[in-house]
Design a protein around this motif. Structure first.
Motif, mmCIF file in Angstrom:
data_model
loop_
_atom_site.group_PDB
_atom_site.id
_atom_site.type_symbol
_atom_site.label_atom_id
_atom_site.label_comp_id
_atom_site.label_asym_id
_atom_site.label_seq_id
_atom_site.Cartn_x
_atom_site.Cartn_y
_atom_site.Cartn_z
ATOM 1 N N HIS A 114 0.836 -1.202 0.000
ATOM 2 C CA HIS A 114 0.000 0.000 0.000
ATOM 3 C C HIS A 114 0.875 1.258 0.000
ATOM 4 C CE1 HIS A 114 -3.073 2.903 1.255
ATOM 5 N NE2 HIS A 114 -3.972 1.986 0.922
ATOM 6 N N GLY A 115 0.440 2.245 -0.746
ATOM 7 C CA GLY A 115 1.228 3.462 -0.887
ATOM 8 C C GLY A 115 1.550 4.148 0.419
ATOM 9 N N ASP A 116 0.659 4.065 1.385
ATOM 10 C CA ASP A 116 0.902 4.723 2.674
ATOM 11 C C ASP A 116 1.946 3.999 3.504
ATOM 12 O OD1 ASP A 116 -1.003 6.545 1.967
ATOM 13 O OD2 ASP A 116 -2.625 5.588 3.109
ATOM 14 N N ASP A 117 2.223 2.736 3.176
ATOM 15 C CA ASP A 117 3.156 1.930 3.971
ATOM 16 C C ASP A 117 4.466 1.638 3.246
ATOM 17 O OD1 ASP A 117 1.083 1.806 5.809
ATOM 18 O OD2 ASP A 117 0.322 -0.095 5.020
ATOM 19 N N ARG B 254 7.951 3.232 4.426
ATOM 20 C CA ARG B 254 8.350 2.722 5.738
ATOM 21 C C ARG B 254 8.874 1.298 5.661
ATOM 22 N NH1 ARG B 254 5.213 -0.320 9.109
ATOM 23 N NH2 ARG B 254 3.327 0.183 7.891
#
Length: 853
Positions: free
Chosen positions: A347-350, A353
């Protein structure tokens, strides 16, 4: 090359010996002496040895050692040249100030050769290497040995027949020490290295070296001694020396061969044991390899059917292979996952990280633990928990093994649990915990921005009627609809919370004035008051709202409590309204709390007193009874009237102890009355319905000795209706105490329409003073009083009129047929029951008492 401590010690000792010899030369008179002492070194020898000591001490400086070695070599070479040419080249007079005589002493040939060899050793130290240096040192030691043997055997010098080698003892020791120090600077070379070896060769050489060195020396000395004694001539002596030397060498060789054979036997045994060990090891390795192969097959089978995704990476962090579960979780094939492709669906948000953590793992070997989302090809986001471990062998990290578990359901369950922890399960509104958290944040913002925070505490009116009449499922449906209406009625920035039962709270952050909170309250009341359809039935509820406003000075719990207190004020004021918490309400609450605190210790401290007011027989002028009235003599406040503390005592349950005290005091005081007089004691509804009330009354009568017929128990009619079932049982129990016990009940308008009154056995009815105040001027009040008197007459009950203040009221009630009356027309309450029952003989002459505020 670093100079050893031993070399520095040798250098210092040689320099000390040379300087001592030089000092003797300055005290020695060669012209007066018969001969030069043999233990005195020649001046040129002293110069050479001093230079050699300097070179040895500074061996770590190649330039110095080369220069010094060159000078020493020149001195020794010039001395040899003097011997060969027979000329004096001036070498013997290098040291000034010595008295050397006409023929200066010249160093021995052996000494000169030793200086040449040692000078070359130092001169070539930095150019030819350690082996050449060690070679010159060995040659020097051999020359010294030859010199020693020549001196020991008395051999003549080659260059000067008839005279032995003239080498002093100190010269021999100094030259030997410097040569040995040069050899021991490199213990890994030649004979020295073998001697210092701790293995078999070193042990063999160390055991035979004394024989090798001392044996030939001893044989040569014995041969010369026997030949001088005349035992044999030189030819036989030489033959004997050769034979004994051969025997010595053979003996040493035999000993060495025996030891080497023992070593060979040990080696062969070791080789055999090693072969056996190798065979055993090969068999074990073969068996282990077979087991590992079987284990690997089982492991691969387990990996294929494992419930988690498993990915194998190489040492650079690229995917090598995966199992099928990985493909099901991520939607990626093995080919698509190879290299860096495994992370393309994160996922782009993860993604950033996860990649940063993975790069750190690959570069530093740090542990990899992460929870993130995969975006599958169908657009579904799956939560996974991944952890990696290193694959190690003897060369280090060869790869990584990553396990990936689908935790989507677990995360959903955790989110649901977290949501339930902060939300009401019925209405899905925030609960008290979440409300307090948001209220804390709103108060912090209000304190910084100098704005206000409003809290509306909402309680539903008549909700209990809905539950009792329509059922709890209908009540739940009402609460759900109320929650929906509240959300629609408030502002978008407001928070609606349910904190329990039928209580809701609206948090209004960032308000300018209290007027905004009141507008929200009006909108809430309008929305809630609309009819609620539940199936084919309709429910109606109203709201009592308490409003509290703060600019951040109070904490969340305090502000919520203030709104709650304002809500109770709204209920007391008639319900279906809102009240704002203000300074007046704060003062009332403070006084109430102060009263409650004082009441908790009032009984124990004896502060509760009983005062008495007469009840007069209006038809036959006399005092029929005295009503017991509670008073609180509070330290610092004086006498506190019952209207200021009885209601609080009932709410807090303290009325039980107060009522028991008043009952006990009244019964005790009534024992002084005439037999036809009684004492009337007001009983709280809370006290009356207690299961032990009959026991309390019985004990008071027994302890004081008062006749049961002299005790009247008075209870308000409204309280009896609220607790009718319990009141009925208590009335029955009171009746069982004595057949002549009297029970009275204060009546209001509800008594006229109460069908349950006939379930109680009552002796007296009391007309409330609200109907007596305007009795003379109000036809309506007169009609009500006549109705009560008619009802009492029908039931065979006597009536007590309360609140008689004027003579006109007194006369009118007597004409209506009312039996008893009381109030200030006759007497004020007083602490002595005897004074309360004293009455003038002619009651018709009693003047009206002044009105009491």
């Amino acid at each position: 090359m670093r100079v050893s401590r031993e070399s520095r010690v040798v250098s210092a000792l040689v320099a000390l010996v040379a300087l001592s010899s030089l000092a003797r030369w300055y005290t020695l008179d060669l012209a007066a002496a018969d001969a030069l002492p043999h233990d005195v070194m020649k001046p040129t020898t002293i110069v050479g040895l001093l230079l050699l000591a300097v070179a040895l001490a500074l061996a770590d400086r190649p330039a110095v050692t080369t220069g010094v070695g060159s000078v020493v070599t020149v001195i020794g070479a010039l001395t040899l040249a003097e011997y060969v040419s027979g000329l004096s080249l001036g070498v013997d007079v290098l040291v000034p100030g010595l008295r050397l005589g006409d023929s200066p002493p010249r160093m021995a040939i052996g000494t000169a050769l030793s200086l040449v060899l040692l000078g070359l050793a130092f001169c070539l130290r930095g150019m030819a290497g350690a082996a050449v240096t060690a070679g010159f040192a060995v040659l020097t030691l051999l020359l010294v040995l030859l010199t020693i043997l020549s001196a020991a055997y008395g051999v003549s010098a080659v260059s000067d027949a008839g005279r032995p080698l003239n080498v002093s003892t100190l010269s021999v020791l100094s030259v030997s020490a410097i040569a040995a120090a040069i050899l021991f600077e490199r213990p890994d070379l030649g004979l020295v290295g073998l001697v210092r070896d701790r293995r078999s060769a070193g042990r063999l050489l160390r055991s035979g070296l004394p024989i090798i060195v001392l044996g030939p020396f001893a044989l040569g000395w014995l041969r010369l001694w026997a030949q001088r004694e005349g035992w044999f001539d030189s030819v036989l002596g030489t033959a004997l020396l050769v034979a004994s030397t051969i025997g010595l060498v053979l003996g040493i060789a035999w000993i060495a061969a025996v030891r080497l054979r023992a070593l060979d036997i040990q080696r062969d045994g070791a080789f055999f044991a090693l072969a056996v060990s190798n065979a055993t090891l090969e068999s074990a390795v073969h068996d282990r390899t077979r087991e590992l192969s079987s284990t690997a097959e089982r492991l691969h089978a387990l990996i294929r059917i494992a419930p988690v995704g498993i990915v194998q990476f190489d040492a650079d962090g690229g995917v090598v292979t995966t199992n099928e579960q990985w493909m099901r979780i991520t939607g990626l094939t093995i080919e698509a996952s190879r290299g860096d492709g495994w992370g393309r669906n994160i996922h782009g948000d993860d993604a950033e990280r996860v990649f940063e953590a993975w790069r750190k793992t690959v570069s530093t070997g740090a542990a990899f633990e992460s929870t993130f989302r995969f975006q599958t090809l169908s657009g579904e986001a799956k939560w996974v928990q991944a952890s990696a471990t290193r694959i190690l062998d003897t060369t280090g990290t060869t790869g990584y093994l990553l396990s990936v578990t689908d935790v989507t359901d677990v995360r959903a369950a955790e989110a649901r649990v977290e949501h339930l922890a902060f939300h009401d399960p019925l209405t899905d509104l925030p609960n008290r915990l979440l409300l307090l958290d948001r209220l804390d944040q709103a108060l912090l913002f209000a304190a910084r921005a100098h704005r206000g925070v409003g809290v509306l505490f909402i309680d539903l009116d008549r909700f209990k009627v809905v539950n009792d009449s329509l059922g709890h499922h209908a009540g739940d449906a009402v609460l759900v609809q109320i929650a929906t209406r509240l959300r629609a009625a408030v502002r978008a920035s407001d928070t609606v919370a349910r904190i329990g039962g039928d209580e809701f709270v609206v948090l209004c952050p960032d308000i300018g004035t209290g007027a905004e909170a009141r507008r929200v309250a009006k909108a809430v009341q309008a929305a809630v008051s609309l009819p609620i359809e539940i199936g084919d039935q309709t429910a109606m509820v109203d709201t009592s709202i308490g409003i509290a406003v703060s600019t951040g000075a109070e904490d969340a719990e305090t502000l919520l409590r203030q709104a709650d207190q304002a809500m109770y004020l709204a209920k007391d004021q008639g319900r279906a309204r809102y009240e704002v918490f203000n300074d007046d309400l704060r003062s009332r609450i403070r006084r109430r709390v102060d009263t409650e605190i004082g009441l908790r210790t009032a009984v124990g401290r004896g502060e509760i007193e009983t005062w008495y007011q007469p009840i007069v027989d209006l038809q036959h002028p006399r005092v029929a009874a005295a009503e017991a009235l509670a008073r609180w003599r509070r330290p610092g406040s004086g006498i506190v009237a019952p209207g200021d503390f009885i209601a609080i005592a009932e709410e807090t349950g303290l009325i039980k102890d107060i009522g028991r005290t008043v009952l006990r005091q009244a019964c005790s005081a009534a024992t002084s009355l005439d037999a036809d007089q009684a004492v009337s004691v007001n009983v709280s509804a809370r006290q009356f319905v207690r299961s032990d009330f009959g026991t309390v009354v019985r004990r008071a009568l027994l302890e004081t000795g008062l006749e049961p017929g002299q005790l009247w128990l008075e209870l308000t009619e409204s309280a009896v209706i609220d607790v009718m079932d319990s009141a009925t049982r208590t009335f029955d129990e009171s009746c069982a105490i004595s057949a002549s016990a009297s029970r009275s009940m204060t009546s209001g308008p509800a008594i006229l329409r109460s069908p349950r009154l006939r379930s109680l056995e009552v002796d007296l009815l009391k007309i409330d003073m609200t109907f007596i105040d305007d009795l003379v001027s109000s036809d309506r009040d007169q009609a009500i009083v006549r109705g009560i008197l008619h009802l009492a007459d029908s039931l065979g009950l006597d009536v007590v009129a309360e609140g008689i203040e004027t003579r006109e009221q007194h006369e009118l009630l007597r004409e209506m047929g009312c039996r008893y009356g009381q109030r200030y027309l006759f007497a004020r309450p007083q602490p002595d029951i005897s004074g309360a029952v004293l009455c003038p003989d002619r009651l018709d002459r009693v003047a009206p008492a002044p009105s009491i505020p």
